[in-house]
Design a protein around this motif. Structure first.
Motif, PDB file in Angstrom:
ATOM      1  N   TRP A 163       3.373  10.191   1.628  1.00  0.00           N
ATOM      2  CA  TRP A 163       4.660   9.594   1.309  1.00  0.00           C
ATOM      3  C   TRP A 163       4.955   8.421   2.248  1.00  0.00           C
ATOM      4  CZ3 TRP A 163       7.545  10.216  -2.934  1.00  0.00           C
ATOM      5  CH2 TRP A 163       7.135  11.236  -3.806  1.00  0.00           C
ATOM      6  N   GLU A 164       3.995   7.514   2.275  1.00  0.00           N
ATOM      7  CA  GLU A 164       4.047   6.382   3.205  1.00  0.00           C
ATOM      8  C   GLU A 164       3.903   5.078   2.436  1.00  0.00           C
ATOM      9  OE1 GLU A 164       2.019   6.404   7.293  1.00  0.00           O
ATOM     10  OE2 GLU A 164       0.656   5.236   6.040  1.00  0.00           O
ATOM     11  N   ALA A 165       4.792   4.130   2.744  1.00  0.00           N
ATOM     12  CA  ALA A 165       4.741   2.792   2.150  1.00  0.00           C
ATOM     13  C   ALA A 165       4.460   1.775   3.246  1.00  0.00           C
ATOM     14  CB  ALA A 165       6.060   2.460   1.454  1.00  0.00           C
ATOM     15  N   ARG A 166       3.532   0.858   2.985  1.00  0.00           N
ATOM     16  CA  ARG A 166       3.193  -0.181   3.962  1.00  0.00           C
ATOM     17  C   ARG A 166       3.157  -1.549   3.308  1.00  0.00           C
ATOM     18  NH1 ARG A 166       1.399   1.304   8.949  1.00  0.00           N
ATOM     19  NH2 ARG A 166       1.105   3.554   9.267  1.00  0.00           N
ATOM     20  N   TRP A 167       3.534  -2.559   4.100  1.00  0.00           N
ATOM     21  CA  TRP A 167       3.439  -3.950   3.662  1.00  0.00           C
ATOM     22  C   TRP A 167       2.596  -4.697   4.680  1.00  0.00           C
ATOM     23  CZ3 TRP A 167       4.497  -6.741  -0.579  1.00  0.00           C
ATOM     24  CH2 TRP A 167       4.413  -8.131  -0.469  1.00  0.00           C
ATOM     25  N   ASP A 168       1.458  -5.177   4.247  1.00  0.00           N
ATOM     26  CA  ASP A 168       0.548  -5.906   5.119  1.00  0.00           C
ATOM     27  C   ASP A 168       0.239  -5.092   6.386  1.00  0.00           C
ATOM     28  OD1 ASP A 168      -1.103  -8.045   5.612  1.00  0.00           O
ATOM     29  OD2 ASP A 168       0.450  -9.280   6.531  1.00  0.00           O
ATOM     30  N   GLY A 169       0.090  -3.771   6.195  1.00  0.00           N
ATOM     31  CA  GLY A 169      -0.272  -2.884   7.297  1.00  0.00           C
ATOM     32  C   GLY A 169       0.888  -2.289   8.055  1.00  0.00           C
ATOM     33  N   ARG A 229       0.846  -1.193   0.000  1.00  0.00           N
ATOM     34  CA  ARG A 229       0.000   0.000   0.000  1.00  0.00           C
ATOM     35  C   ARG A 229       0.881   1.242   0.000  1.00  0.00           C
ATOM     36  NH1 ARG A 229      -2.275   3.668   3.584  1.00  0.00           N
ATOM     37  NH2 ARG A 229      -4.443   4.287   3.173  1.00  0.00           N
ATOM     38  N   LEU A 230       0.648   2.132  -0.979  1.00  0.00           N
ATOM     39  CA  LEU A 230       1.426   3.351  -1.118  1.00  0.00           C
ATOM     40  C   LEU A 230       0.496   4.554  -1.036  1.00  0.00           C
ATOM     41  CD1 LEU A 230       3.628   2.231  -4.156  1.00  0.00           C
ATOM     42  CD2 LEU A 230       4.288   2.202  -1.740  1.00  0.00           C
ATOM     43  N   ASP A 231       0.831   5.480  -0.166  1.00  0.00           N
ATOM     44  CA  ASP A 231       0.029   6.693   0.006  1.00  0.00           C
ATOM     45  C   ASP A 231       0.861   7.893  -0.449  1.00  0.00           C
ATOM     46  OD1 ASP A 231      -1.434   8.874   0.777  1.00  0.00           O
ATOM     47  OD2 ASP A 231      -1.862   8.154   2.799  1.00  0.00           O
ATOM     48  N   PRO A 232       0.639   8.396  -1.681  1.00  0.00           N
ATOM     49  CA  PRO A 232       1.443   9.509  -2.197  1.00  0.00           C
ATOM     50  C   PRO A 232       1.254  10.804  -1.416  1.00  0.00           C
ATOM     51  CG  PRO A 232       0.309   8.366  -3.986  1.00  0.00           C
ATOM     52  CD  PRO A 232      -0.280   7.867  -2.702  1.00  0.00           C
ATOM     53  N   GLU A 233       0.092  10.993  -0.817  1.00  0.00           N
ATOM     54  CA  GLU A 233      -0.127  12.220  -0.054  1.00  0.00           C
ATOM     55  C   GLU A 233       0.727  12.247   1.212  1.00  0.00           C
ATOM     56  OE1 GLU A 233      -1.944  14.845  -0.897  1.00  0.00           O
ATOM     57  OE2 GLU A 233      -2.450  13.919  -2.809  1.00  0.00           O
TER      58      GLU A 233
END
Length: 240
Positions: free
Chosen positions: A151-157, A145-149
């Motif tokens: 600038w956050e990257a997540r893997w399985d939460g 999951r990538l949140d461009p607003e």
């Protein structure tokens, strides 16, 4: 010509050569950026703690605390963008610098205009990747999951600390999951056609991403197509 976009950015220039600091300070200032200087790694770390910049231009070979050690310490606590300066014969150090989390490097002797161009490219924080992605909402690909607003990257939460360039690259791949990108295509999409970055630079960023996500089970984050390039993997993770 001053880049209006750059006017709010603060750049820390770290080099033990006062002439290099002066030349870069002038060039970056002319481009509309605010600059500060440090002559060694210890002074750089103190300056970053006191007045956090938006990007660090960091010489690798310095007395007391070298650039690679400064990068290690910065990456232990955050994702401050780093542009390395290295001597022409320091190929190993350049590769190590990228694998430690540097965003890019420039080889001495360099053109001040090239440094300004590379600093500007990093600071734009994935503008070209976002253009390719279209809508600027969250990009989800199975466990990624990538949140461009934010600038956050997540893997399985779970949040994964990535650099600016790593986020740009991952966002580009995840936004077009069926597309295989050559290294040249990745460089063109992130920085613009003709931007001088070696294949090894892209490979180093890919290795960094695989290592970071692999430690959380994301061994299928990025797929290699031999002789062609890269595309986003299945992102399903290791089976339970």
């Amino acid at each position: 010509m001053t880049d209006v976009y750059a006017m709010s950015h603060k750049i820390l220039i770290v080099d033990d050569d006062p002439h290099i600091r002066q030349v870069l300070s002038f060039a970056l200032g002319k481009a509309g950026m605010q600059t500060s200087e440090a002559g060694d790694g210890e002074a750089a770390l103190a300056e970053i703690d006191a007045r956090r910049p938006d990007l660090v231009v960091l010489d690798i070979n310095m007395p007391r605390v070298d650039g690679l050690e400064v990068c290690r310490r910065l990456r232990a606590s955050g994702d401050l963008p780093i542009l390395f300066l290295s001597s022409r014969d320091d190929e190993v150090d350049r590769v190590v610098g990228l694998e430690l989390g540097g965003d890019d490097y420039v080889v001495k002797p360099f053109s001040p205009r090239e440094v300004v161009a590379r600093v500007s490219a990093i600071l734009k924080r994935g503008g070209r990747a976002l253009e390719e992605a279209g809508p600027r909402g969250t990009v989800t690909h199975n466990k990624l999951r990538l949140d461009p607003e934010a600038w956050e990257a997540r893997w399985d939460g779970e949040e994964v600390s990535v650099t600016v360039t790593e986020f740009q690259l991952l966002l580009l791949l995840a936004s077009l999951p069926s597309k295989v990108f050559s290294r040249d295509a990745i460089i063109d999409r992130l920085h613009g056609p003709g931007f001088a970055i070696t294949d090894r630079t892209i490979d180093s960023h890919i290795r960094n991403l695989r290592h970071k996500f692999g430690s959380l089970g994301g061994t299928d984050l990025i797929e290699t197509r031999p002789g062609v390039g890269y595309r986003i993997g299945a992102c399903l993770g290791q089976p339970a």
